[in-house]
Design a protein around this motif. Structure first.
Motif, mmCIF file in Angstrom:
data_model
loop_
_atom_site.group_PDB
_atom_site.id
_atom_site.type_symbol
_atom_site.label_atom_id
_atom_site.label_comp_id
_atom_site.label_asym_id
_atom_site.label_seq_id
_atom_site.Cartn_x
_atom_site.Cartn_y
_atom_site.Cartn_z
ATOM 1 N N ARG A 287 10.430 2.390 -2.668
ATOM 2 C CA ARG A 287 9.556 1.623 -3.654
ATOM 3 C C ARG A 287 10.549 0.838 -4.893
ATOM 4 O O ARG A 287 10.338 -0.228 -5.085
ATOM 5 C CB ARG A 287 8.555 2.505 -4.441
ATOM 6 N N GLU A 292 10.341 -1.068 3.070
ATOM 7 C CA GLU A 292 9.532 -0.234 3.794
ATOM 8 C C GLU A 292 10.532 0.357 5.043
ATOM 9 O O GLU A 292 11.488 -0.191 5.400
ATOM 10 C CB GLU A 292 8.248 -1.045 4.144
ATOM 11 N N ARG A 580 -5.171 -3.304 6.599
ATOM 12 C CA ARG A 580 -4.005 -2.336 6.183
ATOM 13 C C ARG A 580 -4.147 -0.627 6.250
ATOM 14 O O ARG A 580 -3.138 0.043 5.890
ATOM 15 C CB ARG A 580 -3.491 -2.923 4.738
ATOM 16 N N THR A 581 -5.501 -0.372 6.477
ATOM 17 C CA THR A 581 -5.653 1.339 6.475
ATOM 18 C C THR A 581 -5.046 1.842 7.653
ATOM 19 O O THR A 581 -4.948 1.588 8.809
ATOM 20 C CB THR A 581 -7.137 1.362 6.577
ATOM 21 N N THR A 582 -4.299 3.074 7.330
ATOM 22 C CA THR A 582 -3.809 3.859 8.348
ATOM 23 C C THR A 582 -4.300 5.514 8.016
ATOM 24 O O THR A 582 -4.890 5.657 6.909
ATOM 25 C CB THR A 582 -2.129 3.968 8.535
ATOM 26 N N GLU A 628 -3.103 3.022 2.538
ATOM 27 C CA GLU A 628 -3.188 1.591 2.664
ATOM 28 C C GLU A 628 -1.718 1.154 2.248
ATOM 29 O O GLU A 628 -1.146 1.509 1.064
ATOM 30 C CB GLU A 628 -4.018 0.873 1.608
ATOM 31 N N GLU A 629 -1.039 0.412 3.385
ATOM 32 C CA GLU A 629 0.342 0.096 2.806
ATOM 33 C C GLU A 629 1.095 1.114 2.560
ATOM 34 O O GLU A 629 2.209 1.303 1.687
ATOM 35 C CB GLU A 629 0.553 -1.064 1.992
ATOM 36 N N ARG A 631 0.423 3.816 1.098
ATOM 37 C CA ARG A 631 0.130 4.863 -0.171
ATOM 38 C C ARG A 631 -1.069 5.605 0.180
ATOM 39 O O ARG A 631 -2.156 4.918 0.776
ATOM 40 C CB ARG A 631 0.176 3.877 -1.265
#
Length: 656
Positions: A287, A292, A580-582, A628-629, A631
């Motif tokens: 961050r 990433e 973007r959801t995991t 998401e991303e 986080r």
């Protein structure tokens, strides 16, 4: 140049003392006679291994209390020492509940009498045996292999008599004064390094500025009525330094901030205390650099404001703490070395920082992870291309500068674990109410009362209380933690001569309703091969619910559907998911990657599947983490417990 492996073993226990100064829970003692002892023993047996141990002040202080007062220091051990026939009903229940918390399958797998742990009730003689078995389960591998009394009792098995139980407890207590000198001797010889943590293990950035939680995760809802506590934060650091110096005779070179929680303001306090290094998680580095993925930069410390920052290798650290318990020691060692050598290819001349709990993980391993440490330390001693080093040895003078430090902790780079859930926020709010009232109280001018109030506030700032509130972590002792936390705040009101608010008299922790995954009305067709309408017809369903008129469901997912066929379990999480959801899974609070895991995003839903054979035996708590991303923005369920038990017909097909 050999690639460094810098182990940082974190040893921590919160302050278990109540208003009387007596410890109400025995975890310091139990870990002291097990993992604190074995961890230094492993290093003593491997002279070429260099590691760093982080010992928290609240742990050191309670170890010293056992040295000074013995049995009188601990209310639970007093009950263990009493004849079972003399225990009152509530005392009997308390002792029995503690004994049943033993992880029997790894801590006492083969011993005569272990069936006592499954009995609903016990005679006095059986209770004496149960308590003795419990104490033996907590004995270090060093004791099991070399202590005559422990070895004889293990060989004998139950039944045990009162005097055998008392003799074992006496001997274990008498062994404690020799523990810290073992650490000091190895530190003085350069075999290990020692570091510490702010005194009562507070999340330092939140004491300095609660708003940092929203910086780390803008979705995080902050507690109301909070204000900066810079003097408290400074005292936590300086008190830690003082106790460390009194205990070991030198100043700490470095600190593991509680939970790896860092911010620029917190870093300034460590620098002021003379810290040469601190450590946190690789997510903070990612961050801070705006990057990433697996960063080769994490294998080199970075310097900011005069302090070197080392970054925890998540893959290696989590493998040791969570994954290797399921592997034979030789396979675990091979996997670890393979990954370390891959890191060495990415960053020649650097170091991998392996930072994790040095006590709790080993309860899940056979023989307190003896085979793992023998294999791992032995292999590192023999390796020409790898070298086990202390944190100080891994810090180079030419560390690259870190242009920015993103605030966060070792858990996903946010502070949500200690502030996001309504119960956690409520605990913070109840802390700040008496803190504000104290500034206006006349009693603050009384030196004795001021000192007592300061102690209550500093202890109430411990991260552990906030960790156990909410649904993300489970313990059978949540009510005891809740009582200890509120007891500190009630003590402040007593010092002020004020009636505490009614909310503080009620438990913050509330038991959650449990929803068990049971067969739906009809079998669910495989959604990967069937249109959604037909796949989920008759599926099991649960909906998250608001916890009051002023609260709402936190995060995008509102409902869960489930079902299964002969081979797989299927889940559908419905809500405002995005591209973007995991999805991540936790089983009993531990990150979990089941076999055959599949995941996909659909309009208004995320679907997942995994092999039924992945589930270990016994009931388990399943939690979905929606990210998401990278986080985590929600854990589901939050106000409920989702229970899954392969022994309750889960793995059987059914027909209608």
């Amino acid at each position: 140049m050999a690639f460094g492996v810098a182990f940082l073993w974190h040893m921590h226990q919160p302050d278990y003392r109540d208003e009387s100064g007596v410890m109400q829970m025995p975890w310091v003692f139990l870990h002291a006679v097990r993992s604190y002892r074995d961890m230094i023993w492993h290093v003593e047996r491997h002279p070429d291994i260099r590691v760093t141990f982080n010992l928290t002040p609240s742990l050191l202080e309670q170890l010293r209390l056992y040295e000074e007062k013995g049995l009188a220091a601990d209310a639970t051990l007093r009950l263990f020492y009493k004849p079972a026939a003399n225990l009152a009903h509530e005392e009997r229940e308390r002792v029995t509940a503690l004994c049943r918390s033993l992880r029997l399958e790894t801590m006492l797998p083969d011993i005569r009498g272990k069936e006592l742990f499954g009995q609903a009730s016990h005679t006095d003689a059986e209770l004496e045996s149960l308590q003795t078995l419990f104490l033996l389960g907590w004995c270090a591998e060093e004791l099991r292999r070399h202590d005559p009394l422990v070895g004889a009792l293990l060989k004998q098995g139950a039944p045990y008599g009162l005097r055998q139980k008392q003799t074992l407890l006496e001997q274990l207590l008498e062994s404690l004064p020799a523990l810290l000198p073992r650490y000091r001797r190895l530190a003085e010889s350069g075999r290990i390094a020692l570091s510490t943590t702010p005194y009562y293990h507070p999340i330092l950035p939140l004491l300095l500025d609660m708003g940092e939680a929203a910086v780390a995760n803008p979705r995080t809802r902050l507690p109301e009525g909070c204000f900066p506590l810079p003097e408290d934060a400074k005292r936590q650091v300086l008190m830690a330094k003082t106790l460390f110096e009194e205990t070991f005779g030198f100043s700490p070179a470095g600190y593991w901030p509680a939970e790896g929680a860092v911010s620029d303001n917190a870093l300034a306090l460590f620098a002021e205390a003379g810290a040469r290094w601190v450590a946190t998680d690789e997510e903070i580095l990612a961050r801070s650099l705006g990057k990433e993925g697996n960063l080769p930069e994490r294998y080199r410390p970075h310097r900011r404001n005069g302090v070197a920052i080392a970054f925890r290798d998540r893959r290696l650290s989590d493998a040791l703490g969570f994954r290797y318990r399921h592997l034979p020691a030789s396979e675990a060692m091979d996997d670890f070395l393979r990954n370390v050598r891959a890191a060495a290819q990415e960053a020649p001349g650097g170091s991998a920082f392996v930072i994790l709990d040095g006590e709790n993980a080993w309860e899940f391993f056979p023989d307190n992870a003896y085979d793992l440490f023998e294999s791992l330390y032995g292999a590192l001693e023999r390796a020409d291309d790898l070298r086990a080093v202390t944190m100080e040895e891994a810090i180079n003078a030419d560390c690259p500068a870190l242009p920015e430090l993103s605030p966060g902790s070792w858990i996903y780079g946010t502070f949500d674990t200690w502030v996001a859930h309504p119960q956690k926020r409520r605990a913070w709010e109840l802390l700040f109410q008496p803190r504000a009232a104290w500034e206006l109280a006349e009693t603050r001018h009384d030196p004795d009362k001021a000192k007592a109030a300061e102690g209550h506030f500093l202890k109430a700032e411990c991260s552990d209380w906030y960790w156990w509130y909410g649904d993300d972590h489970d313990t059978d002792f949540a009510d005891a933690f809740d009582t200890l936390f509120r007891g500190h705040l009630l003590g402040v009101y007593d010092l002020m001569g004020l009636t505490p608010p009614e909310a503080l008299l009620r438990p913050i922790h509330r038991p959650r309703e449990t929803v068990t995954l049971t067969p739906p009305v009809a079998p669910v067709a495989n959604p990967w091969h069937t249109p959604p309408f037909f796949a989920w017809t008759g599926a099991g369903e649960m909906r998250e619910r608001a916890r009051g008129t002023m609260d709402s469901v936190r995060g995008p997912v509102q409902a869960l559907r489930w079902g299964w066929d002969e081979k797989e379990l299927f889940f559908r999480l419905e809500g405002a998911v995005t591209s973007r959801t995991t999805l991540r899974l936790r089983l009993d609070g531990t990150p979990w990657q089941p076999d055959g895991f599949r995941f996909r995003l659909l309009k208004g839903a995320a679907e997942a599947a995994f092999a039924k054979s992945s589930l270990p035996k016994g009931p388990h708590r399943l939690v979905f983490e929606i990210a998401e991303e990278g986080r985590v923005v929600q854990t589901f369920p939050e106000s409920l417990v989702l229970r899954i038990d392969p022994d309750e017909k889960l793995l059987k097909a059914w027909f209608v």
